[in-house]
Scaffold this motif. Sequence first.
Motif, PDB file in Angstrom:
ATOM      1  N   THR A 281      10.953 -16.029   1.981  1.00  0.00           N
ATOM      2  CA  THR A 281      10.136 -15.688   3.141  1.00  0.00           C
ATOM      3  C   THR A 281      10.053 -14.165   3.274  1.00  0.00           C
ATOM      4  N   ILE A 282       8.850 -13.669   3.493  1.00  0.00           N
ATOM      5  CA  ILE A 282       8.607 -12.241   3.690  1.00  0.00           C
ATOM      6  C   ILE A 282       7.697 -12.101   4.902  1.00  0.00           C
ATOM      7  N   HIS A 283       8.178 -11.426   5.943  1.00  0.00           N
ATOM      8  CA  HIS A 283       7.402 -11.281   7.168  1.00  0.00           C
ATOM      9  C   HIS A 283       6.597  -9.992   7.165  1.00  0.00           C
ATOM     10  N   ARG A 284       5.492 -10.008   7.874  1.00  0.00           N
ATOM     11  CA  ARG A 284       4.613  -8.842   7.911  1.00  0.00           C
ATOM     12  C   ARG A 284       5.130  -7.766   8.858  1.00  0.00           C
ATOM     13  N   GLY A 285       4.480  -6.599   8.828  1.00  0.00           N
ATOM     14  CA  GLY A 285       4.882  -5.485   9.678  1.00  0.00           C
ATOM     15  C   GLY A 285       4.826  -5.829  11.150  1.00  0.00           C
ATOM     16  N   SER A 286       5.608  -5.094  11.947  1.00  0.00           N
ATOM     17  CA  SER A 286       5.752  -5.435  13.358  1.00  0.00           C
ATOM     18  C   SER A 286       4.866  -4.625  14.296  1.00  0.00           C
TER      19      SER A 286
ATOM     20  N   GLU B 156       4.828 -14.238  10.844  1.00  0.00           N
ATOM     21  CA  GLU B 156       5.077 -13.315  11.961  1.00  0.00           C
ATOM     22  C   GLU B 156       6.531 -12.858  11.988  1.00  0.00           C
ATOM     23  N   PRO B 157       6.774 -11.603  12.350  1.00  0.00           N
ATOM     24  CA  PRO B 157       8.149 -11.112  12.490  1.00  0.00           C
ATOM     25  C   PRO B 157       8.939 -11.933  13.494  1.00  0.00           C
TER      26      PRO B 157
ATOM     27  N   THR C  45       5.068  -4.675   5.388  1.00  0.00           N
ATOM     28  CA  THR C  45       6.259  -4.912   4.579  1.00  0.00           C
ATOM     29  C   THR C  45       5.820  -4.743   3.130  1.00  0.00           C
ATOM     30  N   ARG C  46       6.566  -3.937   2.357  1.00  0.00           N
ATOM     31  CA  ARG C  46       6.070  -3.529   1.039  1.00  0.00           C
ATOM     32  C   ARG C  46       7.089  -3.806  -0.066  1.00  0.00           C
ATOM     33  N   LEU C  47       6.579  -4.289  -1.190  1.00  0.00           N
ATOM     34  CA  LEU C  47       7.353  -4.386  -2.428  1.00  0.00           C
ATOM     35  C   LEU C  47       6.652  -3.549  -3.483  1.00  0.00           C
ATOM     36  N   GLY C  48       7.458  -2.876  -4.307  1.00  0.00           N
ATOM     37  CA  GLY C  48       6.902  -2.159  -5.437  1.00  0.00           C
ATOM     38  C   GLY C  48       6.609  -3.111  -6.587  1.00  0.00           C
ATOM     39  N   ASP C  49       6.951  -2.699  -7.800  1.00  0.00           N
ATOM     40  CA  ASP C  49       6.630  -3.476  -8.995  1.00  0.00           C
ATOM     41  C   ASP C  49       7.902  -4.036  -9.636  1.00  0.00           C
TER      42      ASP C  49
ATOM     43  N   HIS D 120      10.471  -8.076   8.718  1.00  0.00           N
ATOM     44  CA  HIS D 120       9.348  -7.168   8.961  1.00  0.00           C
ATOM     45  C   HIS D 120       9.688  -5.713   8.622  1.00  0.00           C
ATOM     46  N   ASP D 121       8.726  -5.041   8.033  1.00  0.00           N
ATOM     47  CA  ASP D 121       8.785  -3.593   7.769  1.00  0.00           C
ATOM     48  C   ASP D 121       9.803  -3.192   6.705  1.00  0.00           C
ATOM     49  N   VAL D 122      10.325  -4.145   5.956  1.00  0.00           N
ATOM     50  CA  VAL D 122      11.192  -3.794   4.829  1.00  0.00           C
ATOM     51  C   VAL D 122      10.354  -3.091   3.762  1.00  0.00           C
TER      52      VAL D 122
END
Length: 263
Positions: A92-97, A65-66, A103-107, A119-121
């Motif tokens: 740690t990577i938090h989900r969208g708020s 959680e954010p 929250t998104r990562l490319g490749d 959150h939301d990165v």
Amino acid sequence: MIHKTALIDPSARIDPAAEIGPYVVIEGPSEVGAGCKIEAHAQLVGHVIVGEGTQIGRGAVIGGEPQDLGFDPATQSSVILGKKNVIREHVTIHRGSKPGTATRLGDGNYLMAGSHLAHDVVLGNRNILANAALLGGHIHVGNNTFIGGGAVFHQFLRIGDFCVIQGNGSFSKDIPHYCAAQRINRITGLNVIGLRRQGFSAEERGAIKDLFQTLFCRGMNLSQAVQQAAARQWPEKAQRLLEFVQAPSRKGVCPVRPGRGDD
């Protein structure tokens, strides 16, 4: 390839070619692609999509959680990881708020031990975050950027492509494409070595340097400099730098302060 001690929600979808290590916890409708490896004690919380070939290290927690006092735990949001990312231990990577956000990562990104994405990165492709780099909420990072260990970033700012950022720096303003940054909101010049290594031609590097000098080094405020620079035609890669500073976030752009002297 699923260890007998792993705890996996029945709604999760695990590709048969994925490897799930000891004591991994997968809560909720997560998706794990082919060739992924999730090491011991890692956790996927809620709706997490893991692209093929991604590695998640020991003790990492993805989808928590954010850290937002106004966040409603009932919010349906997610984390989406692209292909062939390496996420080392205790990241740690938090989900969208907000509902429906992610929250998104490319490749091809490499997140070293203890780094954090709030959150939301949005992180592009082929970026490297060294140990304990910390990104606040809603930050956008481009491609092929290196962020040194222990560097910290305030929420809502933007970091461009092909940047190099010193460890232990502290930033609350945008860092444009191709720049080297250090200390507190300080741009010290262009990432010249990085551009050369990434195959930028001498002509492209020369145009970027000329534009950089116009924008930051000729005694004008940024609005005046942008107006003057916009009156010229620039090659494509230099034009991207101009477009970045023409549309800054509400934080503004880091100033240029060459050298290593005291502030």
